[in-house]
Each structure stands twice: as structure tokens, then as C-alpha cells.
Design an enzyme around this catalytic site. Sequence first.
Site, short mmCIF file in Angstrom:
data_model
loop_
_atom_site.label_atom_id
_atom_site.label_comp_id
_atom_site.label_asym_id
_atom_site.label_seq_id
_atom_site.Cartn_x
_atom_site.Cartn_y
_atom_site.Cartn_z
N ASP A 174 10.70 -14.19 -17.20
CA ASP A 174 9.44 -13.51 -16.63
C ASP A 174 8.26 -13.48 -17.29
OD1 ASP A 174 11.21 -12.88 -14.48
OD2 ASP A 174 11.05 -10.93 -15.05
N HIS A 223 16.16 -13.12 -9.98
CA HIS A 223 15.55 -12.30 -11.29
C HIS A 223 15.39 -13.05 -12.64
CE1 HIS A 223 13.82 -8.70 -9.38
NE2 HIS A 223 15.12 -8.52 -8.84
#
Length: 322
Positions: free
Chosen positions: A103, A73
Site C-alpha cells: 500500500d 488488499h
Amino acid sequence: KRSIAVDLKQPGAAEVVLRLIEKADGLIEGFRPGVMERLGLGPDVCLARNPRLAYGRLTGWGQTGPLAQAAGHDINYVALSGILFHGGHAASPPAVPPTVVGDIGGGAMFMAVGILSGILRARVTGQGQVIDTAITDSCALMSTLVQGMRVQGLWADRRQGNALDGAAHWYDCYECADGGWISVGALEPQFYQLLLAKCGLTGQGLEGAQFDLRRWPELKQRFAELFRTRTRDEWCALLEGTDVCFAPVLSFAEAQRHPHNLARGVYVDIDGITHPAPAPRFSVTPAEVGSPPAGVGTQTQELLEMVGYGAADVAALTASGI
């Protein structure tokens, strides 16, 4: 946006996607390496159907390398790039940015640049290509400025040990009397001098201390005590809009109400939901938020008809579970 829902694990589903791909400029997929190939939608197959396709592959670790198949992540990708190490104060664990650096910055934004570059080249040459966008790669590139400073001996591998990471008294966040927070970034000497003047510190021996690293801890404490003497609104009244390089630290709700953001229309309301407005701003072709987000599969029939499926075909695809 328009949305079509396709169950890619059903036999024959890949053909539906390939029909759509024939009319597409670009494709973005975010599976682990090899998944699209197993679904019958790998780059070779897609580029055979549309040689001009810009085929974007977005992952955390990239298509190759020993970590390529591992889960991860944002926090992990930013950590591996070296950026996470330098966030936060020395006495605390590294500060975790809220899933924006990796991200959004390293992933979505770099993919946007990559896919647009691929489309532009295909329009000139007729040749598509694969764009391998790894968040770790992109985060490393985003840190070029800091890494360049490190090579020059201007940045140390030490958290809160550098001018722009919270070590300097003139570049950090400070708590106010009411529990609110402010940010100060008076990097240039003239801005630092103005900060001293606005805070009533002129003539107290601080003028030559801006880059005296030995005095930073002492002056950091002094500034912390000073900023705790007034509320955030009081500091805003004194410093906001000046060349001190100042801004209040706002929550999202507060940011949506700030006068500067209101004046620029930074946020827009669509059907009772507040959205950040499109950016950057184009003088000839301004962008706008035209509708709420599309529901999953909302335009399935419309998009199937666009690529030549008739009513009977659509019924058959529905019946088959595709």
C-alpha cells in the site's frame, strides 16, 4: 490539506468536481476500473476540461488484466509480485509485512513519483496524461535488486535460503534475555569481523565462515544462544553506534523515544498526536506538519468559493444533497 465532501452519486455532482479539476495540477482516484467513468469523471472528460491534468489511477491490480475487477488488499498484491514468498523463516508461513510494502511503497510512493512526473511534463509540454499505478507492478519493480541477484545465481527461490533473508547468521533478528529483539546485518567482511570481535568470537574459527552456507545453520544456532545471554539494552550498549550494523527492534512507541529519532526530530507532536515528520528533508524549502488532519468536508464552502460558487450556489448544492 483541505477537504471538500461531495456525494458523487447525486445528479450534477460531477460538475462540482470538474470545476475543481480545472484549477488542479493532478487528480488521484482509487476506485476499481470503470467507476470514475460511470460517475462522469473519467480521464477523457477530465482532460477535456483541463488538458494539463496529471490523472493518477491507483489500484492493486491495474487498469487492465484478468484480475483488474477483483477486490484485493496489500497482502494479495505483495503475494502476486513474488515478494511475500521470500519473507520469514523457512519453518514458518511467509511473514506478512504490516501494510507497508504494497500500500505505501508500491502504491502511495509510486503514485507520488508518477503524479509528480506527469505534472512536470505538463508544465513543459502543456499535455496531461493518465498514470496507471498498480501495486503489483510497483512491487515487482521494487524487487529488482533481488531478482537481479536471482538471475546471477546469487538468490534461490527458497525462503530463508539466502544471505539477506535471514538464513545467514550475520543477517537476522535475535531474541535477547529479556524477550526483546535485536537486528544484525554485518554483510561486508570488515563489519562481520568486527561483529565477531565485539561478541568475543575472534579466533574461534568463524572468520572464514561468513559465506560458508554449509555452516550457516550451526552458526545461526550459536549466535541465537549467544544473544540470549544478555538483555536488549546490554547488547545496545555494546553494539549500537558501531560498524557492526546493528539496531534494536523497536515498537512504534519505543521508536518515538529513541535518542537518534529524537535528535533528528523524526516524530512531531501536533495537538497531542504524534506524527512522523515530513521526509525527505529539503535545504531551501523545508516541509512541516502545519495542522492536524483535515476533517471530512471541513473546507467545503471555502473550496467552492475558490472555484466561483456564490452563497446562493452553495446553498443550492447543499439542499440538493451534493
